[in-house]
Design a protein around this motif. Structure first.
Motif, mmCIF file in Angstrom:
data_model
loop_
_atom_site.group_PDB
_atom_site.id
_atom_site.type_symbol
_atom_site.label_atom_id
_atom_site.label_comp_id
_atom_site.label_asym_id
_atom_site.label_seq_id
_atom_site.Cartn_x
_atom_site.Cartn_y
_atom_site.Cartn_z
ATOM 1 N N TRP A 70 0.820 -1.212 0.000
ATOM 2 C CA TRP A 70 0.000 0.000 0.000
ATOM 3 C C TRP A 70 0.853 1.261 0.000
ATOM 4 N N PHE A 71 1.877 1.269 0.847
ATOM 5 C CA PHE A 71 2.636 2.499 1.056
ATOM 6 C C PHE A 71 3.864 2.632 0.164
ATOM 7 N N VAL A 72 4.445 1.515 -0.268
ATOM 8 C CA VAL A 72 5.728 1.581 -0.977
ATOM 9 C C VAL A 72 5.618 1.043 -2.401
ATOM 10 N N VAL A 73 5.174 -0.183 -2.547
ATOM 11 C CA VAL A 73 5.217 -0.827 -3.863
ATOM 12 C C VAL A 73 4.200 -0.194 -4.811
ATOM 13 N N ASN A 74 2.929 -0.260 -4.440
ATOM 14 C CA ASN A 74 1.886 0.304 -5.298
ATOM 15 C C ASN A 74 1.574 1.763 -4.975
ATOM 16 N N ALA A 75 1.787 2.134 -3.710
ATOM 17 C CA ALA A 75 1.525 3.511 -3.240
ATOM 18 C C ALA A 75 0.112 3.970 -3.601
ATOM 19 N N ASP A 76 -0.856 3.058 -3.418
ATOM 20 C CA ASP A 76 -2.224 3.382 -3.804
ATOM 21 C C ASP A 76 -3.131 3.684 -2.615
ATOM 22 N N THR B 184 -14.961 -9.712 -0.226
ATOM 23 C CA THR B 184 -14.265 -10.852 -0.860
ATOM 24 C C THR B 184 -13.629 -11.776 0.182
ATOM 25 N N PHE B 185 -13.995 -11.610 1.446
ATOM 26 C CA PHE B 185 -13.461 -12.428 2.548
ATOM 27 C C PHE B 185 -11.933 -12.352 2.612
ATOM 28 N N ASP B 186 -11.374 -11.182 2.298
ATOM 29 C CA ASP B 186 -9.922 -10.967 2.369
ATOM 30 C C ASP B 186 -9.591 -10.418 3.753
ATOM 31 N N VAL B 187 -9.447 -11.320 4.721
ATOM 32 C CA VAL B 187 -9.264 -10.898 6.104
ATOM 33 C C VAL B 187 -7.925 -10.207 6.311
ATOM 34 N N ASN B 188 -6.927 -10.539 5.510
ATOM 35 C CA ASN B 188 -5.620 -9.899 5.658
ATOM 36 C C ASN B 188 -5.689 -8.413 5.327
ATOM 37 N N THR B 189 -6.430 -8.067 4.292
ATOM 38 C CA THR B 189 -6.593 -6.655 3.947
ATOM 39 C C THR B 189 -7.408 -5.929 5.003
ATOM 40 N N VAL B 190 -8.405 -6.615 5.567
ATOM 41 C CA VAL B 190 -9.197 -6.010 6.642
ATOM 42 C C VAL B 190 -8.302 -5.661 7.819
ATOM 43 N N PHE B 191 -7.468 -6.609 8.248
ATOM 44 C CA PHE B 191 -6.572 -6.350 9.374
ATOM 45 C C PHE B 191 -5.522 -5.301 9.010
ATOM 46 N N ALA B 192 -5.081 -5.279 7.759
ATOM 47 C CA ALA B 192 -4.123 -4.256 7.338
ATOM 48 C C ALA B 192 -4.734 -2.868 7.460
ATOM 49 N N GLY B 193 -6.004 -2.726 7.046
ATOM 50 C CA GLY B 193 -6.690 -1.446 7.211
ATOM 51 C C GLY B 193 -6.840 -1.057 8.666
ATOM 52 N N ILE B 194 -7.156 -2.041 9.521
ATOM 53 C CA ILE B 194 -7.294 -1.762 10.951
ATOM 54 C C ILE B 194 -5.969 -1.285 11.536
ATOM 55 N N VAL B 195 -4.874 -1.937 11.138
ATOM 56 C CA VAL B 195 -3.554 -1.535 11.641
ATOM 57 C C VAL B 195 -3.215 -0.105 11.209
ATOM 58 N N VAL B 196 -3.492 0.226 9.957
ATOM 59 C CA VAL B 196 -3.207 1.575 9.458
ATOM 60 C C VAL B 196 -4.025 2.619 10.212
ATOM 61 N N LEU B 197 -5.321 2.358 10.390
ATOM 62 C CA LEU B 197 -6.173 3.300 11.119
ATOM 63 C C LEU B 197 -5.718 3.454 12.563
ATOM 64 N N THR B 198 -5.357 2.349 13.199
ATOM 65 C CA THR B 198 -4.895 2.410 14.590
ATOM 66 C C THR B 198 -3.611 3.213 14.703
ATOM 67 N N ALA B 199 -2.691 3.012 13.762
ATOM 68 C CA ALA B 199 -1.420 3.737 13.803
ATOM 69 C C ALA B 199 -1.638 5.244 13.689
ATOM 70 N N PHE B 200 -2.486 5.662 12.766
ATOM 71 C CA PHE B 200 -2.719 7.091 12.592
ATOM 72 C C PHE B 200 -3.543 7.667 13.738
ATOM 73 N N ALA B 201 -4.425 6.863 14.335
ATOM 74 C CA ALA B 201 -5.152 7.330 15.525
ATOM 75 C C ALA B 201 -4.175 7.567 16.676
ATOM 76 N N LEU B 202 -3.175 6.698 16.818
ATOM 77 C CA LEU B 202 -2.172 6.889 17.864
ATOM 78 C C LEU B 202 -1.328 8.133 17.596
ATOM 79 N N VAL B 203 -1.042 8.394 16.328
ATOM 80 C CA VAL B 203 -0.281 9.608 15.991
ATOM 81 C C VAL B 203 -1.066 10.858 16.372
#
Length: 259
Positions: free
Chosen positions: A48-54, A215-234
């Protein structure tokens, strides 16, 4: 300082332990389907942040909604809390309406805001403002009402005007209550923005999570949760820095005990 280093070391070890247990459990396909895989989640965030940067376009939308809601909700909650805290008559008249509005599940307002403001950014901001407003309002209101009558009488005896009482007595009393509410409000601002994106949007981190859930892509769901949590902490850390600068006059717990 050594105590702080030891504390951070224990916190880091706890995080490593949790991730290690999660990684070992995720080797079971059944567990991985429901809870994801830490390495895959980390790879998704890296893409998300480096390879595709999307993700930057989506993150910009969610952060804009959150910051606007946080600012508007805090300012309006502060103003309303001061007004009703200093106006007993207005407080008594509006009390049942405020309690009714606070008791309402604000999430059900999302479709209404969508009709009023469309599916753009402002419907999400409006929903998040309703979550932030009441947290700040009740803390400011309580802070104003908790001002010591003795302190007010002494200030009036010294000739303090109403404006001076507001600046030097009421606002300092409410400030500590305000900052205690802001740490909670940061998370609620994110909640309002993401819930609004769930119910109707074409961009935002909540939109990415919703697409992944479809699409039952739980890894992307958790990735979004991690990103939101990180920015909430910031954002919470930024609130903490502002609090330290504005609350220098307040003695720390250790200093109070020594006094």
């Amino acid at each position: 300082m050594p105590r702080r280093v030891v504390l951070r070391a224990w916190q880091l070890l706890l995080l490593v332990f949790i991730l290690g247990v999660w990684h070992l459990m995720s080797r079971d396909p059944g567990v991985a389907f429901f809870f994801g895989e830490p390495l895959v989640i980390a790879q998704r965030i890296w893409d998300w942040f480096v390879v595709n940067a999307d993700i930057y376009r989506h993150l910009q939308v969610t952060l804009a909604e959150t910051v606007l809601a946080f600012g508007i909700g805090t300012a309006s909650g502060l103003a309303a809390g001061l007004w009703l805290g200093l106006s007993p008559l207005a407080s008594a008249i509006l009390d049942p309406y405020i309690k009714a509005a606070n008791s309402m599940p604000r999430v059900i307002l999302a479709p209404i805001f969508g009709m009023w403001f469309g599916l753009g950014i402002w419907s999400k901001v409006a929903l998040a403002v309703t979550l932030v407003f009441f947290i700040v309002f009740f803390n400011v209101y309580q802070g104003v009402r908790e001002v010591s009558p003795t302190l007010l009488d002494n200030a009036r005896m010294l000739g303090a005007s109403r404006r001076q009482l507001l600046r030097h007595v009421y606002l300092p009393s409410a400030t500590s209550w305000v900052f205690s509410s802001l740490h909670t409000s940061v998370g609620l601002a994110f909640v309002g923005a993401v819930v609004g994106e769930y119910l109707g949007s074409a961009a935002g981190v909540g939109y990415l999570i919703l697409q992944a859930e479809g699409t039952f892509d739980v890894n992307t769901v958790f990735a979004g949760i991690v990103v939101l949590t990180a920015f909430a902490l910031v954002l919470d850390g930024l609130v903490g820095l502002v609090e330290k600068r504005l609350m220098r006059w307040q003695p720390k717990a250790g200093e109070t005990e020594r006094l």
